[in-house]
Design an enzyme around this catalytic site. Structure first.
Site, PDB file in Angstrom:
ATOM      1  N   LYS A  69       0.808  -1.230   0.000  1.00  0.00           N
ATOM      2  CA  LYS A  69       0.000   0.000   0.000  1.00  0.00           C
ATOM      3  C   LYS A  69       0.842   1.281   0.000  1.00  0.00           C
ATOM      4  O   LYS A  69       0.454   2.275  -0.616  1.00  0.00           O
ATOM      5  CB  LYS A  69      -0.940   0.021   1.205  1.00  0.00           C
ATOM      6  CG  LYS A  69      -2.064  -1.004   1.136  1.00  0.00           C
ATOM      7  CD  LYS A  69      -3.001  -0.796   2.315  1.00  0.00           C
ATOM      8  CE  LYS A  69      -4.065  -1.871   2.376  1.00  0.00           C
ATOM      9  NZ  LYS A  69      -5.077  -1.560   3.411  1.00  0.00           N
ATOM     10  N   ASP A 105     -10.448   2.814   2.662  1.00  0.00           N
ATOM     11  CA  ASP A 105     -10.625   2.214   3.993  1.00  0.00           C
ATOM     12  C   ASP A 105     -11.426   3.113   4.935  1.00  0.00           C
ATOM     13  O   ASP A 105     -12.251   2.624   5.720  1.00  0.00           O
ATOM     14  CB  ASP A 105      -9.262   1.898   4.628  1.00  0.00           C
ATOM     15  CG  ASP A 105      -8.618   0.657   4.028  1.00  0.00           C
ATOM     16  OD1 ASP A 105      -9.352  -0.198   3.480  1.00  0.00           O
ATOM     17  OD2 ASP A 105      -7.380   0.533   4.097  1.00  0.00           O
TER      18      ASP A 105
END
Ligand code: ATR
Length: 281
Positions: A69, A105
């Site tokens: 990420k 997220d």
């Protein structure tokens, strides 16, 4: 002639346990979209090459998971505001031929609470346990929803302080979940790996929900097990609890919409499918 299938992926290392292919396959079926979503295991040393060959291999975008990420964050040509604040990218797509990255997220976290604990953002101060990448997404969501008092508690207090400095006003950093920090809290969020199946001391609580007021909501971003020891204890006390599976399901929504052109629904059927998959393990 039939339209060529739209191709998307999730990339990680390892990737075998990712639930994302199940989620996207369900939506592709449900909406009868000609598309694919495949899991790709790519080692960190090969990640840059992987990104540079995406478009020639016909991919329209995909998801990025551990450990890529931050590398994806560094590699993209442009980022959305959430990715900038969180410092990590979990969703990739192309914009005028250039690779763009976002982070869904925080949106997934908030949408899960909206579904199962509406009004959660008007319930008082929030306590966040942990100060890693997941905590950054949670704190971003809390700030976006206007929560003015956010208390980050982390074993390594310097990491909590880094987060406080990153997000600024209204965020405080602490080394221990002392009763005073919990006594007037409206929301307790666990982002640590404590309580996760397969970890040492799976029964250790990251904080004691007995110190929370009766109106507090308790949520865990860990979803294996679905009912973590923290949620079990909070539930036994009669507190409202929300498990972490909904965050996983809801964070997948924006990516699917970008790649396949339709905003998908998180249905009870989808949830049941992933729950069955978790139980099969
Ligand atoms: P993620 O990106 O999933 O948030 P991470 O960056 O490794 O993962 O963060 C894990 C979090 O769980 C950290 O807040 C970590 O605390 P430290 O910063 O002190 O390491 C927390 N954590 C993991 N194991 C823990 C334990 N046994 N006790 C307390 N906190 C723990």
């Amino acid at each position: 002639m039939a339209e060529p299938a739209l191709k998307a992926f999730v990339v990680g290392h390892p990737i075998a346990h990712s639930r994302s292919p199940k989620i996207h396959a369900y939506w592709l079926r449900r909406y009868d979209i000609a598309g694919t979503y495949e899991a790709m295991d790519v080692a960190p040393s090969d990640f840059e090459d992987f990104l540079s060959t995406l478009s020639e291999r016909g991919f329209v975008g995909g998801n990025v998971t551990i450990p890529h990420k931050e590398a994806a964050f560094a590699a993209v040509a442009r980022r959305d505001a959430a990715a900038e604040m969180i410092g990590a990218v979990n969703t990739l797509w192309f914009e005028n031929g250039a690779l763009a990255g976002g982070n869904t997220d925080a949106e997934g976290f908030a949408a899960n609470l909206d579904e199962f604990a509406p009004g959660w953002d008007r319930n008082g101060p929030a306590v966040v346990l942990g100060a890693g990448g997941a905590a950054r997404a949670v704190v971003h969501a809390l700030r976006q929803r206007g929560i003015g008092d956010i208390r980050i508690i982390n074993r390594t207090i310097s990491r909590a302080e880094e987060l406080r400095d990153r997000f600024g006003g209204g965020v405080t950093a602490h080394g221990k979940a002392v009763p005073d920090l919990l006594a007037d809290a409206g929301l307790l969020v666990n982002t640590t790996s404590l309580g996760m199946a397969g970890k040492n001391d799976a029964q250790v609580l990251p904080a004691d929900p007995d110190f929370l007021p009766a109106h507090a909501i308790v949520t865990d971003i860990v979803y294996a097990p679905l009912e973590t020891p923290l949620l079990a204890r909070a539930g036994a006390r009669g507190l409202k609890t929300v498990d972490g599976l909904g965050m996983l399901l809801h964070q997948a929504v924006p990516g699917f919409q970008r790649w396949f052109g339709r905003r998908p629904e998180v249905t009870p059927e989808l949830r049941a499918l992933v729950v069955a998959d978790l139980k099969a393990e």
